[in-house]
Scaffold this active site. Sequence first.
Site, PDB file in Angstrom:
ATOM      1  N   SER A 131     -14.270  10.920  -1.236  1.00 10.24           N
ATOM      2  CA  SER A 131     -14.464   9.894  -0.200  1.00 10.24           C
ATOM      3  C   SER A 131     -13.255   8.980  -0.055  1.00 10.24           C
ATOM      4  CB  SER A 131     -15.683   9.053  -0.593  1.00 10.24           C
ATOM      5  OG  SER A 131     -15.734   7.876   0.166  1.00 10.24           O
ATOM      6  N   GLU A 133     -13.540   6.000   0.230  1.00 12.69           N
ATOM      7  CA  GLU A 133     -13.848   4.813  -0.587  1.00 12.69           C
ATOM      8  C   GLU A 133     -13.012   4.791  -1.867  1.00 12.69           C
ATOM      9  OE1 GLU A 133     -16.096   1.970  -0.518  1.00 12.69           O
ATOM     10  OE2 GLU A 133     -15.718   2.412   1.581  1.00 12.69           O
ATOM     11  N   TYR A 154     -19.709   2.986  -6.494  1.00 12.64           N
ATOM     12  CA  TYR A 154     -19.683   4.266  -5.773  1.00 12.64           C
ATOM     13  C   TYR A 154     -18.261   4.826  -5.728  1.00 12.64           C
ATOM     14  CZ  TYR A 154     -19.585   7.481  -1.784  1.00 12.64           C
ATOM     15  OH  TYR A 154     -19.369   8.571  -0.973  1.00 12.64           O
TER      16      TYR A 154
END
Length: 337
Positions: A131, A133, A154
């Site tokens: 990701s 992220e 996460y």
Amino acid sequence: MGKTALITGVTGQDGSYLAELLLSKGYTVHGLVRRSSSFNTERVDHIYQDPQTANRSFVLHHADLSDGVALVNLLRDIRPDEVYNLGAQSHVRVSFDAPLYTGDVTGLGALRLLEAIRASGVDTRIYQASSSEMFGSTPPPQNEQTPFHPRSPYGAAKVFAYWTTVNYREAYDMFAVNGILFNHESPRRGETFVTRKITRAVARIKAGLQDHLYLGNLDAVRDWGYAPEYVDVMWRMLQQDEPTDYVVATGVAATVREFVESSFSHAGLDWTEHVRYDAKYERPSEVDALIGDASKAHDLLGWKPSVLVAELAQIMVDADIRQVEDQLAGATVRIDR
Ligand code: NAP
Ligand code: F7E
């Protein structure tokens, strides 16, 4: 004989689109479903095949990324040519409330699956759903060389899964790849991610079912693409001669505020009359700006997105308006295809 694939997270947004894509290519698709006390297969109900169906091409199995032995048994039984690890606790805000669970499923879950491949002795290729992220606070544009600086449990769990995937490629010569995907959305997006929360609220406000929408940080910048185009690139990554990692993004930036404006104006509404602030939706540490540079995927995979953020907002608003109309008409509501 067609190929066989195993998808973890098949009941999620991406898993459902990927299952459709692979079925259309002649694959037999096995999906991992976690046990729930209520139905959790809504996104794949339209392709579901009863256990009594002869020669099923779509088969669901109960298992969980927290159960490594079940993963070994599943792999031994199915012997897939390709594994797509899409299963995760994927909500960034929730990961601050459930950090250990997120680390276990989103981080260690990837390791369990890689270890299960080794333990089962199955010769397979694996895609890991990494990701944007992971880039966190590192400024854009972000590509495969950009250093990671995650800003949530996460993001940190995804960094662990990313490096574990790289390590299994290097240590055991596995065909293991990371797709570093930037935000991608669709009418099947979970209702608490910001885009779907907005488009669903637009449809409900338009129908007179609610007046206000409460949001957090409107200044965050994201690079939003269209999920069906992103599952296509996952498949392409596993068809290459050599395994490597790719960034997948549109390269187009928009703030949450701009997505709000596009969505409300598409439905003929003035967003300033309906959107309110609630600090509850802020994160303890925010990711301010994600804008991807997907040149490598363009060059090596021939992949290019066609749906950009303004059209994406329209697709999602239109689908949510149709869904609300169906609900009000008492029709059986199905997630838009
Ligand atoms: P999603 O809609 O939240 O789907 C997540 C899937 O994981 C669901 O099928 C969920 O099952 C399953 N799952 C959750 N916990 C599990 C567990 N303990 N064991 C097995 N399965 C479990 O996510 P998505 O948007 O499709 O994203 C797919 C993957 O890509 C995720 O790994 C996500 O982190 C990653 N990713 C997404 C984006 C994006 O913008 N969408 C961007 C980059 C990376 P239930 O249906 O039962 O909840
Ligand atoms: O937030 C802001 C919020 O939850 C986007 C996941 O798929 O993409 C996703 O993670 C932005 C953030 O997605 C609300 O603060 C404002 O800046 O839709 P989101 P995300 O956190 O970017 C990445 C690539 C993944 O990998 C993840 O799995 O919107 N925001 N107000 C809000 N966000 C939410 N959810 N709700 C609000 O009310």
